[in-house]
Design a protein around this motif. Structure first.
Motif, PDB file in Angstrom:
ATOM      1  N   THR A   1       0.802  -1.230   0.000  1.00 41.95           N
ATOM      2  CA  THR A   1       0.000   0.000   0.000  1.00 41.95           C
ATOM      3  C   THR A   1       0.832   1.276   0.000  1.00 41.95           C
ATOM      4  O   THR A   1       0.288   2.362  -0.124  1.00 41.95           O
ATOM      5  N   VAL A   2       2.148   1.164   0.193  1.00 45.37           N
ATOM      6  CA  VAL A   2       2.956   2.385   0.283  1.00 45.37           C
ATOM      7  C   VAL A   2       4.247   2.272  -0.524  1.00 45.37           C
ATOM      8  O   VAL A   2       4.711   1.179  -0.859  1.00 45.37           O
ATOM      9  N   LEU A   3       4.847   3.431  -0.802  1.00 45.67           N
ATOM     10  CA  LEU A   3       6.133   3.492  -1.482  1.00 45.67           C
ATOM     11  C   LEU A   3       7.290   3.499  -0.497  1.00 45.67           C
ATOM     12  O   LEU A   3       8.402   3.092  -0.822  1.00 45.67           O
ATOM     13  N   PHE A   4       7.020   4.027   0.702  1.00 49.50           N
ATOM     14  CA  PHE A   4       8.083   4.151   1.703  1.00 49.50           C
ATOM     15  C   PHE A   4       7.644   3.435   2.968  1.00 49.50           C
ATOM     16  O   PHE A   4       6.540   3.668   3.454  1.00 49.50           O
ATOM     17  N   ARG A   5       8.533   2.603   3.487  1.00 52.58           N
ATOM     18  CA  ARG A   5       8.120   1.767   4.606  1.00 52.58           C
ATOM     19  C   ARG A   5       7.711   2.583   5.824  1.00 52.58           C
ATOM     20  O   ARG A   5       6.839   2.171   6.587  1.00 52.58           O
ATOM     21  N   HIS A   6       8.292   3.795   5.992  1.00 51.15           N
ATOM     22  CA  HIS A   6       7.931   4.581   7.163  1.00 51.15           C
ATOM     23  C   HIS A   6       6.496   5.115   7.091  1.00 51.15           C
ATOM     24  O   HIS A   6       5.946   5.554   8.082  1.00 51.15           O
TER      25      HIS A   6
ATOM     26  N   LYS B   1       3.783   3.361   6.354  1.00 50.58           N
ATOM     27  CA  LYS B   1       2.894   2.388   6.998  1.00 50.58           C
ATOM     28  C   LYS B   1       3.726   1.159   7.277  1.00 50.58           C
ATOM     29  O   LYS B   1       4.315   1.036   8.312  1.00 50.58           O
ATOM     30  N   LYS B   2       3.808   0.267   6.330  1.00 44.19           N
ATOM     31  CA  LYS B   2       4.773  -0.826   6.381  1.00 44.19           C
ATOM     32  C   LYS B   2       4.685  -1.582   5.076  1.00 44.19           C
ATOM     33  O   LYS B   2       3.720  -1.427   4.330  1.00 44.19           O
ATOM     34  N   PHE B   3       5.690  -2.363   4.800  1.00 45.34           N
ATOM     35  CA  PHE B   3       5.633  -3.294   3.676  1.00 45.34           C
ATOM     36  C   PHE B   3       5.076  -4.609   4.238  1.00 45.34           C
ATOM     37  O   PHE B   3       5.513  -5.071   5.282  1.00 45.34           O
ATOM     38  N   PHE B   4       4.105  -5.196   3.527  1.00 43.76           N
ATOM     39  CA  PHE B   4       3.373  -6.322   4.110  1.00 43.76           C
ATOM     40  C   PHE B   4       3.915  -7.703   3.764  1.00 43.76           C
ATOM     41  O   PHE B   4       4.166  -8.514   4.633  1.00 43.76           O
ATOM     42  N   ASN B   5       4.040  -7.982   2.484  1.00 45.50           N
ATOM     43  CA  ASN B   5       4.351  -9.357   2.087  1.00 45.50           C
ATOM     44  C   ASN B   5       5.794  -9.481   1.613  1.00 45.50           C
ATOM     45  O   ASN B   5       6.127  -9.122   0.489  1.00 45.50           O
TER      46      ASN B   5
ATOM     47  N   ARG C   1       4.612   3.136  -8.132  1.00 41.84           N
ATOM     48  CA  ARG C   1       3.967   4.457  -8.164  1.00 41.84           C
ATOM     49  C   ARG C   1       2.713   4.455  -9.034  1.00 41.84           C
ATOM     50  O   ARG C   1       1.670   4.973  -8.650  1.00 41.84           O
ATOM     51  N   ALA C   2       2.848   3.868 -10.241  1.00 41.32           N
ATOM     52  CA  ALA C   2       1.704   3.854 -11.162  1.00 41.32           C
ATOM     53  C   ALA C   2       0.532   3.136 -10.505  1.00 41.32           C
ATOM     54  O   ALA C   2      -0.612   3.602 -10.570  1.00 41.32           O
ATOM     55  N   ALA C   3       0.817   2.018  -9.843  1.00 35.71           N
ATOM     56  CA  ALA C   3      -0.254   1.238  -9.221  1.00 35.71           C
ATOM     57  C   ALA C   3      -0.880   1.991  -8.051  1.00 35.71           C
ATOM     58  O   ALA C   3      -2.098   2.084  -7.947  1.00 35.71           O
ATOM     59  N   LEU C   4      -0.050   2.550  -7.184  1.00 29.70           N
ATOM     60  CA  LEU C   4      -0.575   3.125  -5.948  1.00 29.70           C
ATOM     61  C   LEU C   4      -1.044   4.569  -6.108  1.00 29.70           C
ATOM     62  O   LEU C   4      -2.065   4.963  -5.574  1.00 29.70           O
ATOM     63  N   LYS C   5      -0.274   5.365  -6.835  1.00 31.88           N
ATOM     64  CA  LYS C   5      -0.609   6.789  -6.886  1.00 31.88           C
ATOM     65  C   LYS C   5      -1.536   7.132  -8.039  1.00 31.88           C
ATOM     66  O   LYS C   5      -2.294   8.088  -7.965  1.00 31.88           O
TER      67      LYS C   5
END
Ligand code: SF4
Lengths: 313, 447
Positions: free
Chosen positions: B79-84, B86-90, B251-255
């Motif tokens: 869900t994010v580009l930078f781990r700070h 939220k977090k990286f999940f998988n 970026r393309a996917a999330l933003k």
């Protein structure tokens, strides 16, 4: 739906910084995009790796890395020359660890002499580091800055507890300066502000947000560096725009994974390669987070990270 | 793309009936936008709204498993580009590439390496997650028999069939369809045949195109043909392309909510020099790869890569903690020194590492301070003389050591007086401020 490159627009840029003198002088920083994203900005300078040497025998370095320097490490001048001539180092970082009260307590005068000797023996730029003893560094680095007057060195590290005298010395003798704080973007910002308030140009600063080794807090350093870069570029925060240094070697070559033999812990595999890779991966992670300058120890790790840099630019 | 609270509110009944447990529809909408509750809590929402909200709340990066069973690895869903943020999940999958041209003996050895790659680190069991079997023999019956061999030797390990030849792929997939292998190798040239195999056998498909324009056109085409579980390969092999293209994909996917690139990404990092290969793999691991395919898996290399993955995928919001207890470092006896510190995992790692460096067997009392470092815990009133005294008394250490000397961190030297009062019969010694001075300190104490 056709694909268009999702570019970010940045309002700020990382400051460029030059150190050393003559034909071997180096420049780091200056990019106006996140690390290695050339599709949306300019990255005029490659990251630089400096070889770490020290003023006393590296008895506290593990064998894997100590033995790389057995023939030269009894003498910082020979050691620096070995890095320059044999290892083709771009820069050398001389750590005056022998000035630490627990590590021989060498005097500021002795340290200054070492600095002078090393400087007159090499052409590549020199980074001069204290022993990380707050009080002692305050006097040692002042003497070192004076001894290196005119060489456009990087000196450090100025920390909250001792920055005033060190900043004054860097100012008086025209050096660049590393400002170090402990793993907190706000502390990094605050220290940079305090230092610039003394009349020290932010163009001559380098931020050290404190390195951590792979497995030992690497993610903290990684995220602090990323946040510093984002603040510099997206928010145009001038106090966060100096280049970043990763002091990799000293954090890596003391963790268990670089010390324990393969015989002791068979599932960890060969020690030699493990140690080298531990340093290379820690350094690579720092690069991807935004580090412009790295300080490292093992020649094979440096060689690998230089190859990574060649692939990244 | 994710909807805002107000956008969601417009789709709700707006009756403020409170059946969802919230005072107003707007309050419910806000919670929904933050992903903290499920739409099903509102019994009155219309079918049309359900459809719209369902689509909007689908993950921006497709989520599915590689393989089946206990060792299946979840991919995508970031869900994010930078781990700070939220977090990286998988955590990314590490796969070993094996060519079907190896002899059966060599193959068996490689499979054993994968099976023996498990390492425990900080309470997690880490391993090479998958095998990528490359069709290099150009002999489809050889490929099929190797697939069978591998799946028999390592029935639980997920398999990537690295094969661009549809007829060879067809035979191989059929042989292990129940393992749900990932078939990697769909391209513009063979898309139809590969899609048919994936559809018939209900398996995910790895899609390759050079560059993101071609790649997104191809994923759209394949999705149109009915396969939705895709893994994408932009053709990036050099570190720079990995950073640039993986960043653009994320970026393309999330933003931009750009669905054609909303899939897990795969990077092949196959080099002769294992140290360099691992270092480039590190770039992919921090920069958004979901699957990283390697050419060798030496134990030292695995340890470093697993550790990096673990670091990057930790939750930055949760302070890392270790368990409160008395840790034995080396083989301490009744005369060994006793030190105390807090349970912030970084503090613990650094202190225990330095004590081990000293080669002096010691006890390290680690006190639960909610994962705060020494100074912060002290400032927050969690590392106080009273609490330390209670912890030491209840820990049972008094039965393990003959002496009554406790070494406290130099940062909290100020506690020593109060602690000597509270901890009757004990002598408090102030240790160094920085952990790196511990070896010298301990050696001088025990000399
Ligand atoms: S249950 Fe539905 S309609 Fe009722 S208040 Fe909650 S959101 Fe609104």
């Amino acid at each position: 739906m056709a694909y268009t490159i999702p570019k970010e627009t940045y309002s700020g840029k990382v400051l460029g910084l030059e150190f050393g003198k003559g034909p071997k002088a180096l420049k780091v920083g200056g990019e106006n995009t996140l690390p290695f994203l050339s599709f949306e900005g300019n990255i005029p300078n490659k990251p630089v790796i400096a070889y770490e040497i020290q003023d006393i025998l590296p008895e506290d370095w593990p064998d894997t890395v100590q033995k790389q320097y057995t023939a030269v490490s009894d003498n910082p001048v020979k050691w620096a020359q070995f890095c320059q001539n044999d290892l083709k180092a771009q820069a050398v970082a001389l750590r005056l660890i022998g000035t630490h009260p627990d590590r021989g307590n060498r005097s500021s005068e002795d340290a200054a002499k070492t600095v002078k000797d090393v400087l007159s023996a090499i052409e590549i730029p020199l980074i001069i580091l204290g022993s990380n003893h707050i009080e002692k560094d305050a006097s040692v680095l002042v003497a070192a800055a004076e001894a290196a007057s005119g060489y456009n060195c990087i000196i450090g590290k100025a920390q909250e507890g001792n920055y005033k005298t060190i900043v004054a010395a860097a100012l008086a003798h025209n050096h660049k300066l590393i400002a170090m704080s402990e793993l907190d973007i706000n502390l990094a910002k605050q220290l940079n502000i305090l230092i610039t308030q003394m009349g020290f140009d932010k163009e001559r600063l380098i931020t050290d947000p404190m390195c951590s080794a792979l497995g030992y807090g690497l993610e903290y350093t990684y995220s602090v560096m990323e946040r510093i870069r984002l603040a510099a570029l997206l928010q145009n925060d001038a106090t966060m725009q100096p280049p970043i240094v990763g002091d990799v070697g000293m954090y890596v070559w003391k963790v268990k994974e670089t010390l324990a033999s393969g015989a002791d812990i068979p599932q960890w595999g060969a020690l030699e390669e493990r140690g080298i890779l531990w340093e290379a991966i820690t350094a690579t992670a720092m690069l991807t987070a935004g580090a412009n300058l790295l300080i490292m120890r093992h020649p094979k790790a440096v060689e690998t990270v230089n190859k990574v840099i060649e692939e990244l630019v | 793309m994710a909807l805002s609270g107000v956008e969601i509110f417009k789709l709700l009944p707006k009756t403020n009936c409170k059946k969802c447990g919230f005072p107003t529809c707007l309050a419910f909408a806000m919670k929904l936008a933050q992903g903290q509750i499920d739409l099903s809590s509102c019994p009155d929402v219309s079918e049309e709204s359900k459809r719209v909200l369902g689509e909007a709340s689908a993950p921006l990066i497709k989520t599915f498993n590689l393989g089946t069973g206990a060792k299946a690895a979840k991919m995508g869903g970031e869900t994010v580009l930078f781990r700070h943020d939220k977090k990286f999940f998988n955590p990314c999958v590490f796969a070993l590439n094996i060519k079907d041209t190896l002899s059966d003996d060599e193959l068996t050895k490689k499979v054993d390496e994968v099976l023996n790659s498990e390492i425990d680190r900080v309470g997690q069991n880490l391993r090479i997650d998958a095998i990528s079997l490359e069709f290099a023999s150009n002999d489809s019956s050889r490929y099929e028999s190797v697939v069978k061999l591998i799946s028999q030797k390592s029935p639980e390990v997920p398999v990537i069939l690295n094969c661009k030849d549809p007829s060879a792929a067809d035979r191989a997939v059929k042989a292990i369809a129940d393992k749900k292998p990932l078939l990697y190798g769909a391209s513009e040239a063979n898309a139809e045949a590969m899609v048919n195999i994936a559809k018939t056998n209900k398996i995910p498909l790895g899609v390759y195109a050079e560059g993101l324009t071609a790649l997104s056109a191809l994923t759209e085409k394949i999705k149109g043909m009915g396969v939705e579980e895709l893994v994408i390969d932009s053709g990036a092999r050099k570190a720079k392309d990995i950073v640039e293209l993986n960043t653009q994909i994320r970026r393309a996917a999330l933003k931009k909510g750009f669905k054609p690139l909303g899939y897990p990404a795969i990077n092949f990092i196959l080099k002769n020099d294992p140290v360099l290969e691992a270092s480039i793999a590190a770039v992919a691991a921090v920069k958004y790869a979901s699957i990283i395919v390697l050419s060798s898996i030496e134990k030292w290399k695995n340890l470093a890569l697993f550790t990096l993955r673990q670091n990057v995928y930790t939750d930055p919001q949760v302070p890392m903690q270790v368990e409160q207890k008395i840790y034995k470092l080396g083989e301490p006896n009744a005369d060994s020194p006793l030190l105390i510190t807090t349970n912030f995992s970084l503090t613990y790692f650094i202190v225990s590492g330095e004590v081990e460096n000293s080669k002096i067997p010691s006890y390290l009392a680690v006190m639960d301070c909610e994962g705060l470092s020494v100074l912060t815990a002290w400032a927050a009133g969690k590392f106080t003389a009273g609490k330390i005294a209670q912890f030491i008394k209840e820990s049972g250490i008094e039965n393990q050591v003959k002496h009554r000397v406790l070494i406290i961190p130099g940062m909290v030297a100020i506690l020593s007086g109060a602690l000597e009062e509270k901890l009757e019969g004990w002598k408090i010694v102030v240790g160094p401020r920085e952990a790196n001075a511990l070896p010298t300190f301990l050696k001088s104490k025990t000399a």
